[in-house]
Scaffold this motif. Structure first.
Motif, PDB file in Angstrom:
ATOM      1  N   PHE A 186       0.864  -1.228  -0.074  1.00  0.00           N
ATOM      2  CA  PHE A 186      -0.011   0.070  -0.118  1.00  0.00           C
ATOM      3  C   PHE A 186       1.048   1.347  -0.016  1.00  0.00           C
ATOM      4  CE2 PHE A 186      -2.391   3.182   2.109  1.00  0.00           C
ATOM      5  CZ  PHE A 186      -3.660   3.302   1.106  1.00  0.00           C
ATOM      6  N   ASP A 187       0.506   2.132  -0.803  1.00  0.00           N
ATOM      7  CA  ASP A 187       1.222   3.719  -0.861  1.00  0.00           C
ATOM      8  C   ASP A 187       0.736   4.561   0.357  1.00  0.00           C
ATOM      9  OD1 ASP A 187       2.782   5.775  -1.555  1.00  0.00           O
ATOM     10  OD2 ASP A 187       1.846   6.111  -3.530  1.00  0.00           O
ATOM     11  N   LEU A 188       1.497   4.672   1.465  1.00  0.00           N
ATOM     12  CA  LEU A 188       1.283   5.542   2.240  1.00  0.00           C
ATOM     13  C   LEU A 188       1.133   7.293   1.792  1.00  0.00           C
ATOM     14  CD1 LEU A 188       3.189   3.923   5.146  1.00  0.00           C
ATOM     15  CD2 LEU A 188       0.784   3.933   4.689  1.00  0.00           C
ATOM     16  N   THR A 189       1.662   7.363   0.643  1.00  0.00           N
ATOM     17  CA  THR A 189       1.648   8.729   0.414  1.00  0.00           C
ATOM     18  C   THR A 189       0.296   9.109  -0.264  1.00  0.00           C
ATOM     19  OG1 THR A 189       2.502   8.124  -1.984  1.00  0.00           O
ATOM     20  CG2 THR A 189       3.922   8.791  -0.063  1.00  0.00           C
ATOM     21  N   THR A 190      -0.602   8.031  -0.537  1.00  0.00           N
ATOM     22  CA  THR A 190      -2.013   8.297  -1.106  1.00  0.00           C
ATOM     23  C   THR A 190      -2.917   9.395  -0.082  1.00  0.00           C
ATOM     24  OG1 THR A 190      -2.286   5.792  -1.616  1.00  0.00           O
ATOM     25  CG2 THR A 190      -4.202   7.093  -1.519  1.00  0.00           C
ATOM     26  N   PRO A 191      -3.395  10.365  -0.810  1.00  0.00           N
ATOM     27  CA  PRO A 191      -4.206  11.530  -0.104  1.00  0.00           C
ATOM     28  C   PRO A 191      -5.048  10.751   0.915  1.00  0.00           C
ATOM     29  CG  PRO A 191      -3.840  12.149  -2.208  1.00  0.00           C
ATOM     30  CD  PRO A 191      -3.225  10.664  -2.460  1.00  0.00           C
ATOM     31  N   GLY A 192      -5.090  11.314   2.010  1.00  0.00           N
ATOM     32  CA  GLY A 192      -6.199  10.870   3.026  1.00  0.00           C
ATOM     33  C   GLY A 192      -5.579   9.689   4.043  1.00  0.00           C
ATOM     34  N   LEU A 230     -12.209  -2.316   2.847  1.00  0.00           N
ATOM     35  CA  LEU A 230     -12.785  -1.195   2.840  1.00  0.00           C
ATOM     36  C   LEU A 230     -12.179   0.218   3.063  1.00  0.00           C
ATOM     37  CD1 LEU A 230     -15.892  -2.798   4.912  1.00  0.00           C
ATOM     38  CD2 LEU A 230     -15.600  -2.556   2.157  1.00  0.00           C
ATOM     39  N   LYS A 231     -11.292   0.036   3.846  1.00  0.00           N
ATOM     40  CA  LYS A 231     -10.601   1.038   4.360  1.00  0.00           C
ATOM     41  C   LYS A 231      -9.144   1.453   3.351  1.00  0.00           C
ATOM     42  CE  LYS A 231      -8.083   3.350   8.357  1.00  0.00           C
ATOM     43  NZ  LYS A 231      -7.786   3.195   9.821  1.00  0.00           N
ATOM     44  N   PHE A 232      -8.599   0.443   2.904  1.00  0.00           N
ATOM     45  CA  PHE A 232      -7.174   0.581   2.130  1.00  0.00           C
ATOM     46  C   PHE A 232      -7.453  -0.022   0.755  1.00  0.00           C
ATOM     47  CE2 PHE A 232      -5.848   0.207   6.444  1.00  0.00           C
ATOM     48  CZ  PHE A 232      -5.044   1.606   6.722  1.00  0.00           C
ATOM     49  N   ASN A 233      -8.484  -0.654   0.488  1.00  0.00           N
ATOM     50  CA  ASN A 233      -8.886  -1.107  -0.981  1.00  0.00           C
ATOM     51  C   ASN A 233      -7.623  -2.025  -1.532  1.00  0.00           C
ATOM     52  OD1 ASN A 233     -10.192  -1.734  -3.313  1.00  0.00           O
ATOM     53  ND2 ASN A 233      -9.508   0.355  -4.220  1.00  0.00           N
ATOM     54  N   ASN A 234      -7.270  -2.926  -0.590  1.00  0.00           N
ATOM     55  CA  ASN A 234      -5.809  -3.399  -0.837  1.00  0.00           C
ATOM     56  C   ASN A 234      -5.948  -4.972  -0.505  1.00  0.00           C
ATOM     57  OD1 ASN A 234      -2.863  -3.344  -1.437  1.00  0.00           O
ATOM     58  ND2 ASN A 234      -2.570  -3.546   0.780  1.00  0.00           N
ATOM     59  N   PHE A 235      -7.077  -5.465  -0.735  1.00  0.00           N
ATOM     60  CA  PHE A 235      -7.312  -6.690  -0.255  1.00  0.00           C
ATOM     61  C   PHE A 235      -6.641  -7.810  -0.953  1.00  0.00           C
ATOM     62  CE2 PHE A 235      -9.943 -10.907  -0.139  1.00  0.00           C
ATOM     63  CZ  PHE A 235      -9.669 -11.112   1.290  1.00  0.00           C
TER      64      PHE A 235
END
Length: 294
Positions: free
Chosen positions: A160-166, A258-263
């Motif tokens: 997951f890219d932690l620089t994703t806005p939000g 649901l929160k990170f869309n990274n399933f």
């Protein structure tokens, strides 16, 4: 070769040897020390004399136990400070120790390489445990079959890219208590508990480079948002110092989806059967709950 020259020097029977240590912290700051009465310089490092740093005899083995080594030193503002140790800046720092010909530092032998383990302080001095390279082999490796995800949010396995806005928020510190509780009067735009199990990083000030795991993220009755850490930041964080909050992950499959869309990168096994299956038995009807057979 340096080792060949070192052996030749030792075999002369008339040696000019001293010890030298280099300590490289996780933030890249390097310290050099020597027990010689004059400073040394090699490998781009200045090794300070009269620093008060000494070391017990290095007892290295071929096993996986922690090497029986210890560095002793006096606390001073010019070298290792009490504040640096208290804030944890030397935790896990890399250590190299040489035997050096002080008349020609190019003739030397690297006798130890490892990391700093437990650090104790007493009587104005510090005692640092030195752990050899084999210490990392004691760490468990491999996958663990469990329902929660085994990845760390943002690492290679998670992806997951932690620089994703939000998912991160940077802002000046506003109100702190004991280095563990941070509060803002206008930190909105994120759901309650959004940062729970996340991370708080200090980006400026005396605590720059330090971080802590977030225990709780809640709103008080007056709308103040409170971020509580599991352990205090071991530095003097002041109002105005820049902090970064990173969203938290509770390792559940639903949160990942649901929160990170990274399933697709979920590293757990959410469909593993529970312990009740140990008591189940075949039957034609009913539910195998593991309860009474009557």
């Amino acid at each position: 070769m340096a080792n060949d020259a070192f052996l030749e020097h030792v075999r002369t029977g008339l040696t000019m040897l001293c010890r030298a240590w280099a300590i490289t912290r996780a933030d890249g700051v390097v310290f050099g020390f020597t027990d010689h009465d004059c400073p040394l310089y090699f490998d781009g490092i200045d090794f300070r004399a009269n620093s008060g740093l000494t070391a017990t005899a290095l007892a290295q083995s071929t096993g996986l136990s922690v090497d029986n080594s210890e560095a002793l030193g006096a606390l001073s503002d010019a070298a290792v400070t009490d504040g640096d140790i208290e804030s944890g800046r030397f935790d896990g720092a890399e250590v190299k120790a040489w035997r050096v010909n002080w008349s020609d530092p190019s003739i030397r032998w690297l006798m130890f390489r490892g990391t700093i383990g437990e650090i104790k302080r007493s009587g104005g001095a510090f005692h640092a445990e030195l752990r050899g390279l084999t210490e990392v082999l004691n760490r468990p490796l491999g996958r663990v079959y469990q329902k929660p995800c085994t990845a760390v949010l943002g690492d290679a396995a998670c992806g997951f890219d932690l620089t994703t806005p939000g998912y991160t928020e940077e802002r000046p510190a506003e109100r702190m208590e004991e280095g563990r509780i941070f509060a803002w009067s206008d930190l909105t735009g994120f759901d309650p508990g959004w940062f729970r199990r996340g991370r708080l990083d200090v980006l400026s000030g005396a605590g720059s480079g330090l971080w802590g795991m977030i225990k709780d993220d809640r709103f008080e009755a007056d709308g103040t948002r409170v971020i509580e850490l599991w352990e205090p930041i071991r530095a003097d964080v002041q109002p105005g110092d820049t902090l970064r909050l990173t969203a938290g992950c509770d390792k559940r499959a639903a949160t990942c989806r649901l929160k990170f869309n990274n399933f697709l990168n979920f590293q757990g096994f959410p469909d593993l059967p529970g312990e009740d299956w140990q008591m189940a038995y075949p039957r034609q009807s009913g539910v195998n709950s593991g309860g009474s057979l009557r």
